[in-house]
Motif scaffolding. Structure first.
Motif, short mmCIF file in Angstrom:
data_model
loop_
_atom_site.label_atom_id
_atom_site.label_comp_id
_atom_site.label_asym_id
_atom_site.label_seq_id
_atom_site.Cartn_x
_atom_site.Cartn_y
_atom_site.Cartn_z
N VAL A 84 43.13 35.89 41.33
CA VAL A 84 43.88 35.49 40.14
C VAL A 84 43.03 35.67 38.89
CG1 VAL A 84 44.98 33.55 38.94
CG2 VAL A 84 45.34 33.88 41.40
N LEU A 85 41.78 35.23 38.96
CA LEU A 85 40.88 35.37 37.82
C LEU A 85 40.68 36.84 37.47
CD1 LEU A 85 38.21 32.66 38.71
CD2 LEU A 85 40.21 32.44 37.23
N ASP A 86 40.51 37.68 38.49
CA ASP A 86 40.34 39.12 38.25
C ASP A 86 41.56 39.71 37.57
OD1 ASP A 86 37.81 39.14 39.31
OD2 ASP A 86 38.44 39.84 41.30
N ALA A 87 42.75 39.31 38.03
CA ALA A 87 43.99 39.83 37.44
C ALA A 87 44.13 39.40 35.99
CB ALA A 87 45.19 39.35 38.25
N LEU A 88 43.73 38.17 35.69
CA LEU A 88 43.82 37.68 34.31
C LEU A 88 42.80 38.38 33.42
CD1 LEU A 88 44.29 33.84 34.96
CD2 LEU A 88 46.04 35.50 34.25
N ARG A 89 41.60 38.59 33.92
CA ARG A 89 40.58 39.29 33.13
C ARG A 89 41.01 40.73 32.87
NH1 ARG A 89 36.79 36.88 37.22
NH2 ARG A 89 35.99 34.93 36.33
N GLN A 90 41.59 41.38 33.87
CA GLN A 90 42.04 42.76 33.69
C GLN A 90 43.18 42.82 32.67
OE1 GLN A 90 42.98 44.28 37.60
NE2 GLN A 90 40.93 43.82 38.38
N ALA A 91 44.08 41.84 32.73
CA ALA A 91 45.17 41.81 31.75
C ALA A 91 44.63 41.62 30.34
CB ALA A 91 46.15 40.69 32.11
N ALA A 92 43.64 40.74 30.20
CA ALA A 92 43.04 40.51 28.89
C ALA A 92 42.34 41.76 28.40
CB ALA A 92 42.06 39.34 28.96
N ALA A 93 41.68 42.49 29.28
CA ALA A 93 40.94 43.69 28.89
C ALA A 93 41.87 44.76 28.34
CB ALA A 93 40.16 44.23 30.08
N ARG A 94 43.12 44.80 28.81
CA ARG A 94 44.06 45.80 28.29
C ARG A 94 44.85 45.26 27.10
NH1 ARG A 94 49.05 44.44 29.70
NH2 ARG A 94 49.36 43.13 31.54
N GLY A 95 44.56 44.01 26.69
CA GLY A 95 45.16 43.47 25.46
C GLY A 95 46.31 42.52 25.64
N ALA A 96 46.61 42.10 26.87
CA ALA A 96 47.70 41.15 27.08
C ALA A 96 47.36 39.81 26.44
CB ALA A 96 47.96 40.96 28.57
N ARG A 97 48.39 39.10 26.02
CA ARG A 97 48.24 37.77 25.44
C ARG A 97 48.29 36.73 26.57
NH1 ARG A 97 52.55 36.39 20.91
NH2 ARG A 97 53.97 36.56 22.69
N LEU A 98 47.33 35.82 26.59
CA LEU A 98 47.27 34.79 27.62
C LEU A 98 47.43 33.42 26.98
CD1 LEU A 98 46.04 37.27 29.10
CD2 LEU A 98 44.48 35.70 30.26
N ALA A 99 48.36 32.62 27.50
CA ALA A 99 48.65 31.30 26.93
C ALA A 99 48.73 30.28 28.05
CB ALA A 99 49.97 31.34 26.16
N SER A 100 48.16 29.11 27.82
CA SER A 100 48.19 28.05 28.82
C SER A 100 48.95 26.85 28.30
CB SER A 100 46.77 27.63 29.22
OG SER A 100 46.10 27.02 28.13
N ILE A 101 49.57 26.12 29.23
CA ILE A 101 50.27 24.88 28.93
C ILE A 101 49.60 23.76 29.69
CG2 ILE A 101 52.46 23.62 29.11
CD1 ILE A 101 53.91 26.31 28.90
N CYS A 102 49.24 22.68 29.00
CA CYS A 102 48.66 21.49 29.62
C CYS A 102 47.40 21.86 30.39
CB CYS A 102 49.72 20.83 30.50
SG CYS A 102 49.30 19.15 31.03
N SER A 103 47.30 21.46 31.66
CA SER A 103 46.10 21.73 32.44
C SER A 103 45.99 23.18 32.88
CB SER A 103 46.05 20.80 33.67
OG SER A 103 47.18 21.01 34.50
N GLY A 104 46.94 24.00 32.50
CA GLY A 104 46.79 25.44 32.71
C GLY A 104 45.57 25.98 31.97
N ALA A 105 45.07 25.20 31.01
CA ALA A 105 43.85 25.59 30.30
C ALA A 105 42.67 25.71 31.26
CB ALA A 105 43.53 24.57 29.20
N PHE A 106 42.68 24.94 32.35
CA PHE A 106 41.59 25.02 33.31
C PHE A 106 41.59 26.38 34.02
CE2 PHE A 106 41.80 20.58 32.50
CZ PHE A 106 40.53 20.06 32.78
N VAL A 107 42.77 26.92 34.26
CA VAL A 107 42.87 28.26 34.87
C VAL A 107 42.34 29.30 33.90
CG1 VAL A 107 44.41 29.97 35.89
CG2 VAL A 107 44.86 27.53 36.22
N LEU A 108 42.78 29.22 32.66
CA LEU A 108 42.31 30.18 31.66
C LEU A 108 40.82 30.03 31.42
CD1 LEU A 108 43.00 32.41 29.71
CD2 LEU A 108 43.80 30.70 28.06
N ALA A 109 40.34 28.79 31.41
CA ALA A 109 38.91 28.55 31.19
C ALA A 109 38.07 29.13 32.32
CB ALA A 109 38.65 27.05 31.06
N ALA A 110 38.59 29.10 33.55
CA ALA A 110 37.84 29.59 34.71
C ALA A 110 37.56 31.09 34.62
CB ALA A 110 38.59 29.27 35.99
N THR A 111 38.33 31.80 33.81
CA THR A 111 38.08 33.24 33.64
C THR A 111 36.87 33.50 32.75
OG1 THR A 111 39.48 33.41 31.65
CG2 THR A 111 40.57 33.69 33.80
#
Length: 312
Positions: A84-111
């Motif tokens: 999951v972290l790899d997929a999120l990092r790859q999405a960010a590298a191509r310019g995708a927008r990443l947004a978290s809600i509530c404790s979803g910030a922990f998932v985003l932070a883990a990247t």
């Protein structure tokens, strides 16, 4: 069409999951077109969501094509799978927008993508996020933080604020205002998440020498109390009192007193029709202006705004 992928991890919070689905699928452009398509993605075929389970129709591969990825919070956050972290990092590298809600910030932070940036999460989890990722500047007093590519929001209803904000960024205020009306939400809410935080008094160890003094301060908060008067009642010099207060509560006598007064004011705003200037005097502020300034600093909104939001 802008593709929004909502990632449903195990123990996803249903409210957080439903918020972006409802807001983005109901949004319409002035000509009636739908500007967003929403994909629900999962790591496993079945995802537990508290009272029910769901079967996400898409897997992690959908993240590779998403323009925006939304990370809802989880009720019992577990270590995020590396894929999951790899997929999120790859999405960010191509310019995708990443947004978290509530404790979803922990998932985003883990990247690691939030390191060095300002972010927020539910106020109850802010301390844990700071401890877990010290490189993130965690602000527990706001509803959301927009860093451009990476966005985070506070708990529950703050996800609505964040989604409406992204719609306004994408399509302007008129489209966002229509989406807000469908959600029966204001496009902008006064104050931040600080107005929803229960401000407990700094604790003193049970049986400490300050316990009687703290009770006296609570009972006499409406009086004109100076540091000298408090020290005299405690039978200490002001210097000794300040030192012991910091040792046992982490704050000063006057800061503790101001917080006690604000808590009393919140109660009166919620339960009475008293004028705000009267409340200022009843809780011990000699100046209504000083009361309003202090209230806004502590609570994040004005006394009038607080009463409108929380009056029973």
């Amino acid at each position: 069409m802008h593709t929004v992928a909502v990632l449903a991890l195990d123990q996803v919070i249903p409210f957080d999951l439903a918020t972006p689905i409802e807001v983005f699928t109901r949004t319409r452009l002035p000509d009636g077109r739908e500007p967003y398509q929403v994909l629900i993605c999962g790591v496993t075929p079945t995802v537990h969501a508290g009272a029910f389970t769901l079967q996400p129709p898409h897997g992690l591969d959908a993240l590779a094509e998403a323009d925006t990825i939304v990370l809802p919070g989880c009720a019992d956050p577990a270590p995020v799978p590396e894929k999951v972290l790899d997929a999120l990092r790859q999405a960010a590298a191509r310019g995708a927008r990443l947004a978290s809600i509530c404790s979803g910030a922990f998932v985003l932070a883990a990247t690691g993508l939030l390191d060095g940036l300002r972010a927020t999460t539910h106020w109850r989890a802010a301390g844990a996020l700071t401890a877990l990722r010290p490189a993130i500047e965690v602000d527990s007093g706001v509803l959301y933080v927009d860093n451009g590519q990476f966005l985070t929001s506070a708990g529950a209803a703050a996800g609505l604020d964040l989604c409406l904000h992204m719609i306004r960024r994408d399509h302007g205020s008129a489209v966002a205002a229509d989406a807000a009306r469908l959600s029966v939400m204001p496009l902008e809410r006064e104050g931040g998440q600080a107005q929803f935080i229960v401000h407990d008094q700094p604790p003193a160890p049970r049986g400490s020498v300050l316990e009687p003094l703290l009770r006296w301060l609570q009972d006499n908060a409406a009086h004109n109390l100076t540091l000298a008067k408090i020290a005299d009642h405690a039978g200490m010099s002001p210097r000794t009192l300040n030192r012991r207060f910091r040792e046992q509560t982490g704050t000063t006598p006057l800061q503790w007193l101001h917080l006690a007064r604000i808590r009393q004011a919140q109660h009166l705003l919620e339960t009475t029709d008293h004028a705000i200037d009267r409340i200022a005097g009843e809780v011990g502020f000699g100046s209504p202006t000083a009361f309003r300034d202090r209230f806004r600093r502590v609570v994040g909104t004005s006394p009038r705004g607080y009463r409108a939001a929380f009056r029973g």
